[in-house]
Write an enzyme that holds these catalytic residues in place. Structure first.
Site, PDB file in Angstrom:
ATOM      1  N   SER B 147       0.843  -1.189   0.000  1.00 54.70           N
ATOM      2  CA  SER B 147       0.000   0.000   0.000  1.00 54.70           C
ATOM      3  C   SER B 147       0.875   1.234   0.000  1.00 54.70           C
ATOM      4  CB  SER B 147      -0.879   0.004   1.256  1.00 54.70           C
ATOM      5  OG  SER B 147      -1.505   1.259   1.401  1.00 54.70           O
ATOM      6  N   TYR B 160      -1.191  -0.675  10.535  1.00 54.36           N
ATOM      7  CA  TYR B 160      -1.336  -1.243   9.194  1.00 54.36           C
ATOM      8  C   TYR B 160      -0.193  -0.772   8.285  1.00 54.36           C
ATOM      9  CZ  TYR B 160      -3.490  -1.794   4.526  1.00 54.36           C
ATOM     10  OH  TYR B 160      -3.754  -2.106   3.225  1.00 54.36           O
TER      11      TYR B 160
END
Ligand SMILES: Cc1cc2nc3c(=O)[nH]c(=O)nc-3n(C[C@H](O)[C@H](O)[C@H](O)COP(=O)(O)OP(=O)(O)OC[C@H]3O[C@@H](n4cnc5c(N)ncnc54)[C@H](O)[C@@H]3O)c2cc1C
Lengths: 439, 256
Positions: B147, B160
């Protein structure tokens, strides 16, 4: 030795153990002990024909013997002998190869496996027409094959993409020539219809014929092209000098995207303008006429690290419209493509996977990159299949398995022979897996 | 075998119920993929995804159930996927991901560790299980979805983001290690994607849907670029953002 291999288009590399067996025994041992194996020549097929991921690749380099050439032009050559080697050996004595692809850097093994064609297919047929016999090492043992002996194996091997066995040597018929020159007529046409009409009307008068067609030009000049036709010069030349070796080379991979719509369009334009409108009886060297690309070594690196694909199809005579439709599709999609090669094919042969069928063949180089390209080629496949045509496996790197079956209706004949000479499907390639021929 | 455009014929997805993976499988089946093996946590959602792949044209589909909370199952999971494929696997997509609840998880040791495990530790274990199998094949690609959140970690999602950062760097090293082996590692770094995972969150600028990510990924497979951004502007955006002074970066994120 584990080695990474790919084809001339430099796409889809895979890693395998690569060896260069130097005797029949070592080849037979390999065929009997390996899990998967495929032969390899000079790696000039564009896609993944001469590689097998995770398996064993047998280079044919060590089989390089050339017998003395008979008075009748018959010669026995090792599978690793290149077309270049044969010309170098034969030409000074007045012998030339009966069929040559657009490069001299292919081996006899590769020429048989792909059943290659040249500019004279409409007159002389493909390579197979000139092979008298060959010695084949199969997983079930050695075989002598010819059109009269083990003929089904012979014809499965012609165009069989190395999947029936390892060719050790072949006896081929050379053609006599008296000079090292070709007499060439060139004519330029403003669009594809004129090119095709001229080829239909006049190709039969020449032994060699090929057209370069611009698939990027649009409108009224769509498919404008240059036809070059010729034959060996019938008047003896004092010396018969084999073609020069490459003097230029591309030392490393170019950055991606150098060959794009703009640069290729400019190249095509220049090429077209440079050609004479009409010129008769020009003398050219064998190298210039047959192998213009061989002047630059490793030119495939110009396409950058993503590589390129060559798309070559053949369609029957009745489907001339498909050639037009294909060029229209390409030209309107805007994907960059270098001058395409358009040729007429004469009769095919009994080779169950041999590519040529009487009619037309078009071949073009396309850089990998434009996101529309995979879809455009899939659409072209549909056109070609619907017209009863096919894609050339030696050039392919992306054909769909279902369409492969449709395009090669005699695949079951091939598989019947395959089951006999290689019951455990030891001979497999990335290509054969990808098109679902042998898994 | 994959073709010249990086279009695979056989695909294994670890994290097969992710929306991005689902969209990607759709694109791949529309091209050449015929064998699709989906591994994930929820048997029902997996079965539904496999069914969609079959309807779209996949001829061999199978599902494998695992929970990424436990890295000790990575080896068995990967083995089950390769067994089910029955042919060389052209593409493995590592799409496992779990956002968690940052504010709650950041003060809960087990919950914090869980985010790290699912996003980093399990994928790393799975990659280790994949490597020898792919090496033996002599061909194949591994696509790991990380990501842009791992390029510059945000206060609002650092559990995350840091795990994705770790996985992303891991893959960079792995890609180098596998050069010349026939096996390629590619990293997909999406920006904000509208999916189940981000439902209810305020979208970041240049938010895209999973379809768009899938299409960008297909193009990335063709080009073989090591890092694929989706949308592609993320490459330039985060090229800048990662050098933003810390205060400015904070202010930017608080204002959202
Ligand atoms: C610039 C260029 C122009 C070309 N022009 C033409 C053209 O005009 N016409 C045409 O027909 N083709 C053309 N080709 C394609 C080329 O002729 C074929 O792909 C040919 O097969 C390449 O031979 P190779 O020795 O490089 O074989 P490789 O590419 O290494 O292998 C090709 C196939 O031959 C098999 N093979 C190799 N050796 C053996 C053996 N000893 N026994 C059994 N199988 C074996 C391999 O398994 C593989 O399936 C061109 C290629 C290039 C790069």
């Amino acid at each position: 030795m584990r080695e990474s291999l790919w084809g001339w288009g430099r796409t889809s590399p895979s890693v395998a153990d690569v060896v260069t067996p130097d005797s029949e025994t070592t080849v037979l041992d390999a065929l009997q002990s390996a899990v998967t194996v495929v032969p390899r020549g000079l790696g000039r097929s564009y896609g993944d024909a001469a590689q097998v991921a995770g398996g064993l690749v047998l280079r044919n380099d060590a089989f390089r013997d050339i017998s003395p050439i008979g008075d009748d032009g018959v010669v026995t050559v090792g599978a690793g002998v290149s077309i270049d080697d044969i010309i170098r050996r034969g030409l000074p004595d007045g012998w030339f190869v009966p069929v040559t692809p657009g490069t001299r850097q292919v081996t006899v093994g590769g020429a048989i496996a792909a059943d290659v064609h040249g500019k004279n297919h409409h007159v002389d047929g493909s390579f197979a027409s000139h092979v008298r016999s060959l010695r084949l090492l199969t997983p079930t043992g050695p075989l002598h094959c010819s059109p009269h002996e083990n003929e089904d194996v012979f014809w499965a091997t012609m165009g069989g993409m190395g999947l029936t066995g390892f060719v050790v040597n072949a006896t081929i018929q050379l053609i006599p020539v008296v000079s090292d020159r070709v007499i060439v007529d060139t004519v330029r046409h403003a669009n594809i219809d004129d090119v095709m009409a001229d080829m239909l009307a006049n190709d039969h008068r020449y032994r060699y014929s090929v057209s370069w067609v611009d698939c990027m030009s649009k409108g009224r000049s769509m498919g404008r092209g240059i036809i070059t036709r010729g034959d060996h010069d019938p008047s003896p030349s004092p010396e018969k000098t084999p073609p020069r070796r490459a003097r230029l080379s591309v030392p490393f991979s170019a950055p991606n995207g150098i060959l794009n719509s703009l640069s290729i369009r400019a190249f095509n334009e220049g090429w077209f303008r440079k050609a004479p409108r009409h010129r008769i009886g020009e003398y050219q060297t064998l190298g210039t006429f047959f192998h213009p690309l061989d002047g630059v070594q490793d030119w495939n690196r110009l396409y950058g690290s993503r590589g390129f694909v060559q798309y070559q199809f053949a369609v029957p005579d009745a489907a001339g419209d498909t050639v037009r439709a294909a060029i229209e599709l390409l030209s309107s999609s805007g994907v960059p493509s270098f001058l395409a090669v358009l040729k007429r094919f004469g009769d095919g042969n009994p080779g169950s996977l041999s590519f040529p069928i009487p009619g037309w063949t078009l071949a073009l180089d396309l850089p990998v990159g434009p996101s529309a390209l995979p879809g455009v080629l899939d659409q072209l496949d549909q056109l070609v299949a619907a017209a009863g045509g096919r894609i050339y496996l030696a050039k392919d790197s992306r054909l769909d398995p279902d369409l492969f079956r449709e395009m090669y209706p005699r695949v079951d004949d091939f598989l019947a022979v395959k089951r006999r000479v290689d019951p455990h499907n030891v001979m497999v390639s990335d290509l054969s897996r990808r098109i679902g021929l042998i898994n | 075998m994959e073709n010249a455009f990086g279009q695979p014929q056989s695909v294994v997805v670890l994290g097969g119920t992710s929306d991005i993976a689902d969209a990607l499988v759709g694109e791949l089946v529309a091209a050449r993929a015929r064998t699709v093996i989906l591994a994930g946590r929820n048997p029902e959602t997996l079965a539904a995804a496999a069914e969609r792949a079959a309807t779209a044209g996949a001829t061999t589909t199978a599902t494998v159930v695992f929970d990424a909370a436990d890295p000790s199952n990575a080896e068995a999971t990967v083995r089950a996927c390769f067994d089910a494929a029955q042919t060389p696997v052209d593409l493995v997509v590592v799409a496992v991901g779990y956002l968690g609840d940052q504010l709650a998880d950041e003060v809960d040791p087990l919950a914090a560790a869980h985010v790290a495990t699912v996003n980093y530790t399990w994928p790393v274990a799975a990659l280790a299980a994949l490597t020898p199998r792919m090496l033996q094949q002599g061909t194949g690609r591994i696509l790991v979805i990380t990501s842009v959140a791992g390029i510059r970690v945000r206060r609002g999602s650092y559990l995350y983001g840091s795990a994705k950062a770790g996985l992303d760097r891991h893959c960079e090293g792995m890609a180098d290690a596998l050069l010349g082996t026939g096996v390629t590692v590619q990293i997909l770094r999406p920006g904000f994607v509208h999916t189940k995972m981000t439902e209810g969150m305020k979208a970041a600028p240049f938010a895209v849907d999973a379809q768009r990510v899938a299409r960008d990924t297909v193009a990335g497979l063709a080009s073989s670029s090591r890092v694929i951004y989706s949308p592609s502007i993320m490459k330039w955006l985060f090229g800048l953002l990662r050098h933003l002074p810390a205060g400015l970066w904070r202010a930017l994120n608080e204002s959202r």
